[in-house]
Design an enzyme around this catalytic site. Structure first.
Site, mmCIF file in Angstrom:
data_model
loop_
_atom_site.group_PDB
_atom_site.id
_atom_site.type_symbol
_atom_site.label_atom_id
_atom_site.label_comp_id
_atom_site.label_asym_id
_atom_site.label_seq_id
_atom_site.Cartn_x
_atom_site.Cartn_y
_atom_site.Cartn_z
ATOM 1 N N ASP A 11 8.919 11.409 -20.063
ATOM 2 C CA ASP A 11 9.459 11.804 -18.779
ATOM 3 C C ASP A 11 10.773 12.402 -19.079
ATOM 4 O O ASP A 11 11.283 12.777 -20.254
ATOM 5 C CB ASP A 11 9.940 10.533 -18.076
ATOM 6 C CG ASP A 11 9.201 9.743 -17.379
ATOM 7 O OD1 ASP A 11 7.763 10.290 -17.188
ATOM 8 O OD2 ASP A 11 9.022 8.795 -16.578
ATOM 9 N N LYS A 50 9.340 14.674 -14.356
ATOM 10 C CA LYS A 50 9.637 15.126 -12.824
ATOM 11 C C LYS A 50 11.230 15.217 -12.557
ATOM 12 O O LYS A 50 11.947 14.415 -12.788
ATOM 13 C CB LYS A 50 9.235 13.852 -11.821
ATOM 14 C CG LYS A 50 7.646 13.581 -11.991
ATOM 15 C CD LYS A 50 7.238 12.453 -11.013
ATOM 16 C CE LYS A 50 5.751 12.216 -11.176
ATOM 17 N NZ LYS A 50 4.932 13.215 -10.624
ATOM 18 N N MET A 70 18.118 6.746 -7.861
ATOM 19 C CA MET A 70 17.683 8.049 -7.226
ATOM 20 C C MET A 70 18.109 8.283 -5.852
ATOM 21 O O MET A 70 17.438 8.922 -5.104
ATOM 22 C CB MET A 70 16.190 8.510 -7.308
ATOM 23 C CG MET A 70 15.671 8.158 -8.764
ATOM 24 S SD MET A 70 13.833 7.948 -8.939
ATOM 25 C CE MET A 70 13.445 6.394 -8.071
#
Length: 274
Positions: free
Chosen positions: A48, A70, A185
């Site tokens: 990641d 991402k 997030m």
């Protein structure tokens, strides 16, 4: 030195299998023994964006490195493409490490990848990691639970697939919980989070901390409150990745952070809103 008797008890990393491992919030010292073993033995590492470069430096030098990160605001691989790549690499007979920031089962989509591997009849192992909502806050001097400040800790995702807040969050329940609310997030939605918690009855002066790049040399902390957190995130240019914690445990940071050893890391930045 790690005792050889301990290392000898670790399971073998078999060719044609996938290990889904958590790399922790950033500090390589927070890797588990199993994750470190997998890094050194993997033939392919699908990682990641949140996995620090210092961690990947410990990878098998002959391993194929596949960046499947991402990134907010940028084109990112679809989850289906990641699943397919894991299956493809395992079927080539490789020892495949799927390396994720934090813990693979805490907002890491590890469950989705396990299901895809199971459907493809690929053997896999889950290697838990230190999640940022616990380990990252600890590095910032904030205990996620503390006797007398609340008996619960609730982990909440700060955005859904579309980038907004999930529609099924019960803000009345969240506002009544006595312990810490830890949002992952959530920089892009922090204003809405604060508004909905206040509307549901959370006091505006409830302490809030935003911990950016937790446990790394770039770590910074903004201390504020529910009424001013959206303003302070913009004013003080909070950076991603970040963890947002709402609750009285933030008040403990003043003393814990003053004495906590942080050798080799930049001093924490602090901004307290009135």
């Amino acid at each position: 030195m790690i005792a050889s008797s301990l290392l000898s008890r670790l399971p073998a990393f078999e060719p044609g299998s996938v290990w889904l491992a958590g790399a922790g919030p950033g500090d390589p010292g927070l890797l588990t023994l199993l994750a470190a073993k997998a890094l050194g033995e993997a033939d392919a590492i699908v990682h990641d964006a949140l996995v620090g470069g210092g961690i990947l430096e410990a990878a098998n030098p002959d391993a194929l490195l596949v960046d499947m990160g991402k990134r907010a605001g940028h084109p990112s691989p679809k989850q289906e493409a990641i699943n397919a790549r894991l299956v493809e690499l395992a079927r080539e007979g490789r020892r495949v490490l799927r390396l994720k920031g934090g813990d693979p089962f805490v907002f890491g989509r590890g469950g989705e990848e396990c299901l895809a591997l199971a459907e493809a009849e690929i053997p896999f192992r889950v290697v838990p990691g230190v999640t940022a909502g616990i380990g990252g806050l600890a590095y910032a001097g904030i205990p996620v639970t503390h006797r007398g400040f609340g008996t619960t800790a609730t982990f909440v995702t700060g955005h859904d697939k579309a980038g907004g807040l999930p529609a099924d969050l019960d803000w009345d329940v969240l506002a009544r919980l006595p312990g810490a609310l830890v949002f992952y997030m959530a920089l892009g939605t922090i204003g809405t989070i604060a508004e909905r918690l206040e509307t549901a009855g959370k006091p505006p002066m409830t302490p809030v901390a935003i911990v950016s790049s937790a446990s790394t040399e770039a770590q910074s902390v903004i201390e504020t409150n529910l009424a001013h957190c959206a303003r302070d995130v913009v004013r003080l240019q909070a950076k991603r990745p970040a963890i947002v914690v709402v609750g009285e445990v933030v008040r403990l940071r003043a003393l814990i952070g003053a004495w906590q050893q942080t050798t080799g890391r930049n001093p924490f930045s602090i901004a307290v809103s009135a």
